[in-house]
Design an enzyme around this catalytic site. Structure first.
Site, PDB file in Angstrom:
ATOM      1  N   THR A  51       0.819  -1.215   0.000  1.00 29.87           N
ATOM      2  CA  THR A  51       0.000   0.000   0.000  1.00 29.87           C
ATOM      3  C   THR A  51       0.853   1.264   0.000  1.00 29.87           C
ATOM      4  O   THR A  51       1.976   1.254   0.516  1.00 29.87           O
ATOM      5  CB  THR A  51      -0.898   0.015   1.260  1.00 29.87           C
ATOM      6  OG1 THR A  51      -1.451   1.319   1.437  1.00 29.87           O
ATOM      7  CG2 THR A  51      -0.112  -0.307   2.528  1.00 29.87           C
ATOM      8  N   TYR A 101      -1.389  -0.311  10.252  1.00 28.86           N
ATOM      9  CA  TYR A 101      -1.730  -0.930   8.961  1.00 28.86           C
ATOM     10  C   TYR A 101      -0.557  -0.815   7.991  1.00 28.86           C
ATOM     11  O   TYR A 101      -0.073  -1.812   7.446  1.00 28.86           O
ATOM     12  CB  TYR A 101      -2.989  -0.266   8.371  1.00 28.86           C
ATOM     13  CG  TYR A 101      -3.213  -0.630   6.923  1.00 28.86           C
ATOM     14  CD1 TYR A 101      -3.530  -1.931   6.554  1.00 28.86           C
ATOM     15  CD2 TYR A 101      -3.100   0.330   5.907  1.00 28.86           C
ATOM     16  CE1 TYR A 101      -3.711  -2.264   5.216  1.00 28.86           C
ATOM     17  CE2 TYR A 101      -3.284   0.010   4.584  1.00 28.86           C
ATOM     18  CZ  TYR A 101      -3.587  -1.294   4.240  1.00 28.86           C
ATOM     19  OH  TYR A 101      -3.758  -1.622   2.917  1.00 28.86           O
TER      20      TYR A 101
HETATM   21  C1  UD1 Z   1      -6.935   4.924   2.802  1.00 26.70           C
HETATM   22  C2  UD1 Z   1      -5.943   4.649   3.874  1.00 26.70           C
HETATM   23  C3  UD1 Z   1      -4.679   4.213   3.240  1.00 26.70           C
HETATM   24  C4  UD1 Z   1      -4.916   2.987   2.405  1.00 26.70           C
HETATM   25  C5  UD1 Z   1      -5.947   3.343   1.363  1.00 26.70           C
HETATM   26  C6  UD1 Z   1      -6.308   2.146   0.554  1.00 26.70           C
HETATM   27  C7  UD1 Z   1      -6.521   6.180   5.740  1.00 26.70           C
HETATM   28  C8  UD1 Z   1      -6.075   7.355   6.532  1.00 26.70           C
HETATM   29  N1  UD1 Z   1      -5.742   5.830   4.699  1.00 26.70           N
HETATM   30  O1  UD1 Z   1      -6.421   5.965   1.975  1.00 26.70           O
HETATM   31  O2  UD1 Z   1      -3.737   3.920   4.220  1.00 26.70           O
HETATM   32  O3  UD1 Z   1      -3.735   2.590   1.771  1.00 26.70           O
HETATM   33  O4  UD1 Z   1      -7.129   3.808   2.012  1.00 26.70           O
HETATM   34  O5  UD1 Z   1      -6.913   1.184   1.340  1.00 26.70           O
HETATM   35  O6  UD1 Z   1      -7.534   5.554   6.042  1.00 26.70           O
HETATM   36  N2  UD1 Z   1     -12.545  11.638   2.402  1.00 26.70           N
HETATM   37  C9  UD1 Z   1     -13.505  12.584   2.720  1.00 26.70           C
HETATM   38  N3  UD1 Z   1     -14.710  12.145   3.165  1.00 26.70           N
HETATM   39  C10 UD1 Z   1     -15.014  10.819   3.315  1.00 26.70           C
HETATM   40  C11 UD1 Z   1     -14.028   9.860   2.978  1.00 26.70           C
HETATM   41  C12 UD1 Z   1     -12.789  10.308   2.530  1.00 26.70           C
HETATM   42  O7  UD1 Z   1     -13.285  13.796   2.601  1.00 26.70           O
HETATM   43  O8  UD1 Z   1     -16.134  10.487   3.749  1.00 26.70           O
HETATM   44  C13 UD1 Z   1     -11.252  12.113   1.874  1.00 26.70           C
HETATM   45  C14 UD1 Z   1     -10.047  11.746   2.720  1.00 26.70           C
HETATM   46  O9  UD1 Z   1      -9.820  12.709   3.704  1.00 26.70           O
HETATM   47  C15 UD1 Z   1      -8.945  11.687   1.661  1.00 26.70           C
HETATM   48  C16 UD1 Z   1      -9.681  11.206   0.402  1.00 26.70           C
HETATM   49  O10 UD1 Z   1     -11.054  11.478   0.630  1.00 26.70           O
HETATM   50  O11 UD1 Z   1      -8.457  12.981   1.388  1.00 26.70           O
HETATM   51  C17 UD1 Z   1      -9.521   9.719   0.166  1.00 26.70           C
HETATM   52  O12 UD1 Z   1      -9.852   9.010   1.368  1.00 26.70           O
HETATM   53  P1  UD1 Z   1     -10.018   7.425   1.427  1.00 26.70           P
HETATM   54  O13 UD1 Z   1     -10.826   6.972   0.278  1.00 26.70           O
HETATM   55  O14 UD1 Z   1     -10.447   7.059   2.804  1.00 26.70           O
HETATM   56  O15 UD1 Z   1      -8.538   6.880   1.155  1.00 26.70           O
HETATM   57  P2  UD1 Z   1      -7.175   7.308   1.850  1.00 26.70           P
HETATM   58  O16 UD1 Z   1      -7.397   7.860   3.195  1.00 26.70           O
HETATM   59  O17 UD1 Z   1      -6.402   8.140   0.871  1.00 26.70           O
END
Ligand code: UD1
Length: 344
Positions: free
Chosen positions: A123, A150
């Site tokens: 990852t 993780y």
């Molecule tokens: C997450 C994991 C990362 C992992 C990846 C793939 C975390 C902190 N990181 O990445 O370690 O490798 O998944 O499994 O959990 N967001 C919103 N609102 C929401 C959901 C997300 O604003 O309801 C934003 C987040 O702040 C981020 C972006 O969307 O900026 C992507 O988030 P997400 O899809 O959860 O993935 P990551 O956090 O990048």
């Protein structure tokens, strides 16, 4: 060739299994404990081509050894893992046991049973919170510095693989560091995008899954976690890769190892989209509207995570096909619709 796919009933594993069943004649054995994997997904895969399914947890060390021996496995594609970052902070031992310990045992069994190729799901979380991002994104030599159990559990598994391969000439690996995997099976029926498999596990935390749940009406609103980042519009920027393109990289890795040495590859498109951009594109793709609030940042969220993907493109001749964010969002949305119709 006898290929074992651990976690083959899960999201990414099932897309790799689908492509292997559709495009190769390899003998496929799926191993999954079904804790988050879906039995319906396995039924859908069986309609493509028969394969053997073994319901087993990786912690059953003796039985894993027997599975490798009895099925004369020569290639392992290892997906089975716990993947929820906040949970890993609350329950680190679960992650070190399920990910690092179980992977270590699987590697040990693999070497003892003459498995020659091991393809591993790692990852971008191994990079932690990158500060100075190079112009072309983060490449594979960027310093690793996981900020949660993780990411650390995956990085430790990478090290076990590397050290093991360095003293076993007949054992090679490909490690993929996934960026943000999204979307669902690109399959058309009567010219309509109709994914047969997708992200089935409820309570997902990933952005495109949450946006899709809002678009189908399953969820009434969502939050943007912070709009004060140092990015184009203040919201977090990520590199979203379609799960079918990622699956294709795994299929290529099998042949790659015939003539090449072990390698680590970033898997992403090298292009970043902000949370606001994703929401806009997803609304358009689904022709839907829903309420979006701005809340404070989520702990541990880096501002920008974009891969430098030149290595995988040049060394593996990997050519992504589904780079359009609209298609990624549309496929995720259409899959969510089908889940609602109980095609789980
Ligand atoms: C997450 C994991 C990362 C992992 C990846 C793939 C975390 C902190 N990181 O990445 O370690 O490798 O998944 O499994 O959990 N967001 C919103 N609102 C929401 C959901 C997300 O604003 O309801 C934003 C987040 O702040 C981020 C972006 O969307 O900026 C992507 O988030 P997400 O899809 O959860 O993935 P990551 O956090 O990048």
């Amino acid at each position: 060739m006898n290929i074992l796919i651990t976690g083959g009933a899960g999201y990414i594993g099932s897309h790799v299994a689908k492509q292997l069943l559709e495009t190769t004649s390899y003998n496929i054995i799926i191993l999954d404990n079904l804790s988050t994997g879906s039995i319906k997904t396995l039924d859908t895969l069986k309609a493509i081509r028969e394969f053997k399914f073994i319901q087993l947890d990786l912690k059953e060390f003796d039985e894993i050894n027997n599975v490798l021996k009895e099925n004369k496995i020569n290639t392992i594609i290892h997906f089975a893992a716990s993947i929820v970052v906040p949970e890993s902070v609350e329950n680190p031992l679960k992650y070190y046991m399920n990910n690092t310990v179980n992977t270590t045992n699987l590697i040990k069994c693999a070497v003892e049973n003459n498995v020659s190729k091991f393809i591993f799901s790692s990852t971008a979380a191994v990079y932690g919170e990158p500060t100075n991002i190079p112009e072309n994104g983060i490449d594979e030599t960027y310093p690793t510095n996981p900020i949660n159990p993780y990411g650390m559990s995956k990085l430790m598994s990478e090290k076990v693989l590397q050290d093991t391969a360095s003293v076993n000439d007949d054992f090679k690996y490909v490690i993929f560091r996934y960026f943000n995997v999204a979307g669902a099976d690109i399959n058309y029926e009567d010219d309509k995008l109709t994914p047969r498999i997708g992200q089935s596990f409820p309570n997902a935390t990933h952005l495109i899954k949450i946006v899709s749940e809002c678009a189908t009406g399953e969820r009434d609103k969502m939050s943007i976690f912070g709009d004060d980042f140092d990015t184009k519009d203040g919201t977090g920027v990520r590199d979203y890769i379609h799960v079918d393109d990622l699956a294709d990289a795994h299929i290529k890795a099998i042949k790659y190892l015939d003539n090449n040495i072990s390698e680590i590859f970033n898997a992403g498109y090298g292009k970043g989209y902000s949370v606001k951009e994703v929401i806009e594109v997803a609304k358009k793709a689904a022709n839907a509207n829903f309420q979006v609030n701005i809340t404070s940042r989520r702990a541990g969220d880096p501002a920008i995570l974009i891969s430098d993907n030149r290595k995988i493109k040049s060394k593996m001749s990997w050519t992504p096909k589904y780079e359009k964010l609209e298609l990624i969002c549309k496929s995720a949305y259409e899959w969510e619709n089908r889940l609602g119709e109980n095609i789980k």
